[in-house]
Motif scaffolding. Structure first.
Motif, mmCIF file in Angstrom:
data_model
loop_
_atom_site.group_PDB
_atom_site.id
_atom_site.type_symbol
_atom_site.label_atom_id
_atom_site.label_comp_id
_atom_site.label_asym_id
_atom_site.label_seq_id
_atom_site.Cartn_x
_atom_site.Cartn_y
_atom_site.Cartn_z
ATOM 1 N N GLY A 257 0.807 -1.214 0.000
ATOM 2 C CA GLY A 257 0.000 0.000 0.000
ATOM 3 C C GLY A 257 0.837 1.258 0.000
ATOM 4 O O GLY A 257 0.538 2.220 -0.719
ATOM 5 N N LEU A 258 1.911 1.268 0.779
ATOM 6 C CA LEU A 258 2.762 2.455 0.848
ATOM 7 C C LEU A 258 3.551 2.659 -0.451
ATOM 8 O O LEU A 258 3.744 3.796 -0.884
ATOM 9 C CB LEU A 258 3.698 2.367 2.052
ATOM 10 N N VAL A 259 3.985 1.570 -1.068
ATOM 11 C CA VAL A 259 4.678 1.685 -2.359
ATOM 12 C C VAL A 259 3.714 2.194 -3.423
ATOM 13 O O VAL A 259 4.072 3.036 -4.259
ATOM 14 C CB VAL A 259 5.312 0.336 -2.768
ATOM 15 N N ARG A 260 2.468 1.710 -3.394
ATOM 16 C CA ARG A 260 1.460 2.230 -4.329
ATOM 17 C C ARG A 260 1.222 3.718 -4.092
ATOM 18 O O ARG A 260 1.015 4.478 -5.037
ATOM 19 C CB ARG A 260 0.136 1.466 -4.181
ATOM 20 N N GLY A 261 1.259 4.141 -2.836
ATOM 21 C CA GLY A 261 1.109 5.561 -2.532
ATOM 22 C C GLY A 261 2.241 6.387 -3.114
ATOM 23 O O GLY A 261 2.013 7.477 -3.654
ATOM 24 N N ILE A 262 3.465 5.875 -3.026
ATOM 25 C CA ILE A 262 4.619 6.570 -3.616
ATOM 26 C C ILE A 262 4.450 6.669 -5.131
ATOM 27 O O ILE A 262 4.611 7.746 -5.722
ATOM 28 C CB ILE A 262 5.936 5.840 -3.266
ATOM 29 N N MET A 263 4.112 5.538 -5.763
ATOM 30 C CA MET A 263 3.934 5.541 -7.212
ATOM 31 C C MET A 263 2.811 6.491 -7.617
ATOM 32 O O MET A 263 2.937 7.227 -8.603
ATOM 33 C CB MET A 263 3.625 4.122 -7.699
ATOM 34 N N GLY A 264 1.724 6.488 -6.853
ATOM 35 C CA GLY A 264 0.596 7.346 -7.171
ATOM 36 C C GLY A 264 0.937 8.823 -7.094
ATOM 37 O O GLY A 264 0.529 9.607 -7.952
ATOM 38 N N THR A 265 1.700 9.214 -6.069
ATOM 39 C CA THR A 265 2.050 10.630 -5.951
ATOM 40 C C THR A 265 2.961 11.066 -7.095
ATOM 41 O O THR A 265 2.803 12.165 -7.631
ATOM 42 C CB THR A 265 2.732 10.941 -4.602
ATOM 43 N N TYR A 266 3.912 10.214 -7.467
ATOM 44 C CA TYR A 266 4.800 10.583 -8.577
ATOM 45 C C TYR A 266 4.034 10.689 -9.890
ATOM 46 O O TYR A 266 4.211 11.644 -10.649
ATOM 47 C CB TYR A 266 5.958 9.590 -8.702
ATOM 48 N N TYR A 267 3.171 9.714 -10.165
ATOM 49 C CA TYR A 267 2.394 9.791 -11.401
ATOM 50 C C TYR A 267 1.388 10.936 -11.366
ATOM 51 O O TYR A 267 1.131 11.563 -12.391
ATOM 52 C CB TYR A 267 1.676 8.468 -11.672
ATOM 53 N N TYR A 268 0.821 11.224 -10.184
ATOM 54 C CA TYR A 268 -0.124 12.335 -10.077
ATOM 55 C C TYR A 268 0.548 13.645 -10.457
ATOM 56 O O TYR A 268 0.011 14.424 -11.243
ATOM 57 C CB TYR A 268 -0.671 12.411 -8.653
ATOM 58 N N HIS A 269 1.731 13.876 -9.906
ATOM 59 C CA HIS A 269 2.426 15.137 -10.222
ATOM 60 C C HIS A 269 2.918 15.163 -11.666
ATOM 61 O O HIS A 269 2.967 16.231 -12.281
ATOM 62 C CB HIS A 269 3.573 15.378 -9.237
ATOM 63 N N LYS A 270 3.270 14.003 -12.209
ATOM 64 C CA LYS A 270 3.691 13.950 -13.608
ATOM 65 C C LYS A 270 2.523 14.335 -14.514
ATOM 66 O O LYS A 270 2.677 15.169 -15.408
ATOM 67 C CB LYS A 270 4.172 12.537 -13.948
ATOM 68 N N PHE A 271 1.350 13.739 -14.284
ATOM 69 C CA PHE A 271 0.197 14.044 -15.121
ATOM 70 C C PHE A 271 -0.357 15.427 -14.838
ATOM 71 O O PHE A 271 -0.842 16.092 -15.742
ATOM 72 C CB PHE A 271 -0.894 12.989 -14.949
ATOM 73 N N LYS A 272 -0.302 15.870 -13.610
ATOM 74 C CA LYS A 272 -0.797 17.200 -13.273
ATOM 75 C C LYS A 272 0.062 18.262 -13.956
ATOM 76 O O LYS A 272 -0.447 19.248 -14.453
ATOM 77 C CB LYS A 272 -0.786 17.383 -11.754
ATOM 78 N N THR A 273 1.382 18.050 -13.985
ATOM 79 C CA THR A 273 2.289 18.985 -14.659
ATOM 80 C C THR A 273 2.014 19.000 -16.155
ATOM 81 O O THR A 273 1.971 20.062 -16.776
ATOM 82 C CB THR A 273 3.760 18.602 -14.402
ATOM 83 N N ASN A 274 1.798 17.824 -16.753
ATOM 84 C CA ASN A 274 1.496 17.763 -18.182
ATOM 85 C C ASN A 274 0.174 18.450 -18.504
ATOM 86 O O ASN A 274 0.046 19.117 -19.529
ATOM 87 C CB ASN A 274 1.457 16.311 -18.662
ATOM 88 N N GLU A 275 -0.832 18.308 -17.639
ATOM 89 C CA GLU A 275 -2.112 18.978 -17.865
ATOM 90 C C GLU A 275 -1.969 20.491 -17.739
ATOM 91 O O GLU A 275 -2.560 21.241 -18.498
ATOM 92 C CB GLU A 275 -3.164 18.479 -16.878
#
Length: 127
Positions: A100-118
Motif C-alpha cells: 500500500g505504501l509503495v502504491r502511494g509513492i507511485m501514485g504521488t509521482y504519477y499524479y504530479h507527472k500528469f498534473k504537470t502535463n495537464e
C-alpha cells in the motif's frame, strides 16, 4: 497509469497508513481507558508523526509518501531485527502495508507527472 489510477494508488497508500495509524492509536488509548494512566510517550510521538505523514500523503506530497514508507520499514526493522521481537511480526500484514505504501509513492509521482502535463497543456491552449 493515468490521473484516475494515480489517485486510486494514492488512496491505497492512505488506507494502508490509516490502518497502521489506527493500530498505533489503539496501543496509545487502550492503557488509558483500562488502567487510567498514560504510560508511553513514544506512542504519542509515533502517532503524531504517522498522522502528519498520512495527512501529507492525502495532500499528495511525494516527500510524505516516501517518509511513510521509510518510517514504517525502519520501525519494522528495529522491532524485528534489532529488538528480536518476532512474536508480533506478521509477514502478510507487513507485505500488505508495504504494498500500500509503495502504491502511494507511485501514485504521488504519477499524479504530479500528469498534473504537470495537464498544466502545460492548459497553458499552451490559452496561448
Amino acid at each position: 497509469m493515468n490521473l484516475g489510477k494515480a489517485k486510486g494508488a494514492i488512496m491505497t497508500g492512505i488506507i494502508a497508513s490509516a490502518i497502521v495509524g489506527l493500530i498505533e492509536l489503539s496501543y496509545l488509548i487502550l492503557p488509558i481507558v483500562f488502567r487510567g494512566s498514560f504510560e508511553n510517550i513514544r506512542l504519542l510521538i509515533d502517532v503524531s508523526i504517522w498522522g502528519g505523514l498520512a495527512f501529507g500523503l492525502y495532500k499528495k506530497s511525494r516527500v510524505c509518501a516516501i517518509g511513510l514508507f521509510l518510517y514504517y520499514e525502519v520501525l519494522t526493522f528495529l522491532k524485528v531485527i534489532v529488538l528480536k521481537n518476532t512474536a508480533n511480526f506478521n509477514f502478510i500484514f507487513w507485505a500488505f502495508i508495504t504494498y500500500g505504501l509503495v502504491r502511494g509513492i507511485m501514485g504521488t509521482y504519477y499524479y504530479h507527472k500528469f498534473k504537470t502535463n495537464e498544466d502545460e497543456t492548459d497553458i499552451n491552449m490559452t496561448l
